[in-house]
Design an enzyme around this catalytic site. Sequence first.
Site, PDB file in Angstrom:
ATOM      1  N   HIS B 157       0.838  -1.203   0.000  1.00  0.00           N
ATOM      2  CA  HIS B 157       0.000   0.000   0.000  1.00  0.00           C
ATOM      3  C   HIS B 157       0.874   1.254   0.000  1.00  0.00           C
ATOM      4  O   HIS B 157       0.628   2.200  -0.748  1.00  0.00           O
ATOM      5  CB  HIS B 157      -0.905  -0.036   1.243  1.00  0.00           C
ATOM      6  CG  HIS B 157      -1.753   1.168   1.436  1.00  0.00           C
ATOM      7  ND1 HIS B 157      -3.069   1.225   1.059  1.00  0.00           N
ATOM      8  CD2 HIS B 157      -1.476   2.384   1.960  1.00  0.00           C
ATOM      9  CE1 HIS B 157      -3.552   2.414   1.343  1.00  0.00           C
ATOM     10  NE2 HIS B 157      -2.609   3.138   1.908  1.00  0.00           N
ATOM     11  N   GLU B 158       1.915   1.248   0.812  1.00  0.00           N
ATOM     12  CA  GLU B 158       2.804   2.418   0.884  1.00  0.00           C
ATOM     13  C   GLU B 158       3.611   2.573  -0.401  1.00  0.00           C
ATOM     14  O   GLU B 158       3.813   3.684  -0.891  1.00  0.00           O
ATOM     15  CB  GLU B 158       3.748   2.305   2.089  1.00  0.00           C
ATOM     16  CG  GLU B 158       3.043   2.246   3.432  1.00  0.00           C
ATOM     17  CD  GLU B 158       2.054   3.378   3.649  1.00  0.00           C
ATOM     18  OE1 GLU B 158       2.222   4.441   3.035  1.00  0.00           O
ATOM     19  OE2 GLU B 158       1.085   3.189   4.393  1.00  0.00           O
ATOM     20  N   HIS B 161       1.568   4.211  -2.907  1.00  0.00           N
ATOM     21  CA  HIS B 161       1.523   5.672  -2.748  1.00  0.00           C
ATOM     22  C   HIS B 161       2.725   6.314  -3.433  1.00  0.00           C
ATOM     23  O   HIS B 161       2.607   7.371  -4.049  1.00  0.00           O
ATOM     24  CB  HIS B 161       1.528   6.059  -1.271  1.00  0.00           C
ATOM     25  CG  HIS B 161       0.167   6.047  -0.652  1.00  0.00           C
ATOM     26  ND1 HIS B 161      -0.941   6.562  -1.283  1.00  0.00           N
ATOM     27  CD2 HIS B 161      -0.272   5.583   0.544  1.00  0.00           C
ATOM     28  CE1 HIS B 161      -1.999   6.413  -0.501  1.00  0.00           C
ATOM     29  NE2 HIS B 161      -1.613   5.817   0.612  1.00  0.00           N
ATOM     30  N   GLU B 244      -6.608   6.687  -1.435  1.00  0.00           N
ATOM     31  CA  GLU B 244      -6.486   5.553  -0.518  1.00  0.00           C
ATOM     32  C   GLU B 244      -7.040   4.288  -1.160  1.00  0.00           C
ATOM     33  O   GLU B 244      -6.440   3.214  -1.081  1.00  0.00           O
ATOM     34  CB  GLU B 244      -7.228   5.839   0.788  1.00  0.00           C
ATOM     35  CG  GLU B 244      -6.519   6.828   1.699  1.00  0.00           C
ATOM     36  CD  GLU B 244      -5.099   6.418   2.010  1.00  0.00           C
ATOM     37  OE1 GLU B 244      -4.850   5.232   2.299  1.00  0.00           O
ATOM     38  OE2 GLU B 244      -4.225   7.294   1.941  1.00  0.00           O
TER      39      GLU B 244
END
Lengths: 188, 456
Positions: B157-158, B161, B244
């Site tokens: 997930h990071e 980003h 997100e």
Amino acid sequence: MQQSQLMTLIPIIIGVIIIVWIIGIYNSLVVLKNQAKNAWAQIDVQLKRRYDLIPNLVETVKGYASHEASVLENVIKARQMAVNLGDNVKERAAAENVLTGALKSLFAVAENYPDLKANQNFMQLQEELTSTENKIGFARQFYNDSVLNYNNKKEMFPSNIIAGVFNFENREFFEADNSEKSVPQVKF
Amino acid sequence: MWQQISNNKKNTFFLIFGMLLVLILLGAVIGTAVFAHLEIDFQQKELLLFFIFCGSIISVIIWLVQLIAALSAGKKTVLSLGGACKLPQGTHLVLENVVEEMTIAAGLAKKPEIYVIDSSMPNAFATGLNPQNSAIAVTTGLLTQLNRDELQGVVAHEIAHIYNRDTMYMIFAAVMITSITIVADLGVRLFFNTGYTGASSSRRSSGGNSGGSINILVLLCIIFMILAPVFAQILYFLVSQKREYLADACSAQFTRYPQGLASALQKISSFSSSNQVNVDKIISPMYIVNPKSADKLNLQKEKNSSMFNNIWSTHPPTSKRIEVLLKMTGADFKAYNNAFMKVAGNRKPVLDKNDLSGVKKIDIVIKDNIANHLPASSLVQTDASTKTALKSRKSEVNDNLIDRKRNAEDILWKANNYIFKECQCGTKMKFPHEYYGQTIFCPHCGNAVLVSENQK
């Protein structure tokens, strides 16, 4: 006078446009080809890392589970076979899949030896090998995507003409073993 | 995938441009208000323009200063605000490996730097202006609570980003919002410090008619000053929620295992609501689950929550994110979109057509280590036989928890240059590198252990 000048200019302009266009297609083919090549290099790095880790693993397991000789031998054989292969993607993929299977059965056997499972060295090696296995998987995914892009471009009109003239070759996919894709049995 | 990045870059540009316009307008409004307040004759148009110009220029200068500060400090500020220290190499094999795996999966050219935050609350964030110069920070609590698959989901997930350039967007947006807030604050202060005396003197000197219109103008200006930062925040929140979801979708695609992130989110959110830790206000929206919001994992309550509440949060409700991840039937974007529409009902899809073009079907990897997902199983239907099997493995999982906690804490000791020494009895001793003695006594068995010189 002016008209004749124009008449000679037009073919030149068209010629230049065509050449620029060909260069553009050629360059994009090269970019895609290099991308696939780099992705393959990434896989290669991880495969080599796995070869380096296996002798250590075999040594560690030997100390605790010496009578699992056949499993250990399979791993060593599969590694040896994979190491000796060249850059042929298809053969390499087959050999690596055999090695993956051999390692899986080794870790399955290790489940029966609590002392081995608790060994710090073994735990570290297991983590390293799991991670390397994952990296091979992710790198393979990335490589196959790049190969798909490259092959598509190579086969589609009009870039297929230029690819034909300059002898661009199709790259092969690095296929995962079919047994790897199937659902594993859940045991408790 | 490339389309989605360029899309994000375009969005970032528009958002920053929009906010810059708001900022300049704000400066102009303050200039006008000052002009009106000073009761200069409205006939002097040049002077009015001059005031407007000055106001805009001052606000732009404030913005530039903020921007330069943010660009030169880059990720360092954010990391220091979070209290992060760099992960010493070789101290946490799993974390390093997982980050490398996800770097490969995303096809990033360079592995982000890894930082660790000393906090028992599990959480993580990413920062950096571009993928070449980025960092991921995780808390020790995250390393303690999550197993490998869950950690992989969070790291993915990071990385998403970073890959989607959300971290760049975050930095620009933060600069914009702070600048707008500063300018608006400045304007409001200017008025409330000088406003009353000015107003009383104006009533005496000028006629009622013009004074009334000017006061209305001043009032409008003040209202705008108060509303501008709020407006900027809403703009920011609206876009960041979608980001997100997009990062969640990317995480599922990179790991090919959405259940990992789902159970990680569940652990994180159930922890953050029960145990609040000091978190800086500026970086809180950067975390994977916003630590500031009291985001309780109460499905019933959240379903009833109004639209209004949702606007005010940078993150979508965690329970909804988990539900979407668990309902996925594949690991690709299309599967995520379908799952989202199933969860949200008839609302429009979360991912644009641009995100979905050229998506191939990717299957979810099936893993057999169910014992690792104990808490998550409360959302998944489990039959009786699985439950008993889970119970028998519960003690094993608890052992893992203690081991992971120890590993995570060791990172901090090593980051502070502590020396590790193991005694014959198996006790691990940690002491500062300034320790000058030749031997150290084991607190367990009392044996003297030699402190070798070369380790110092």
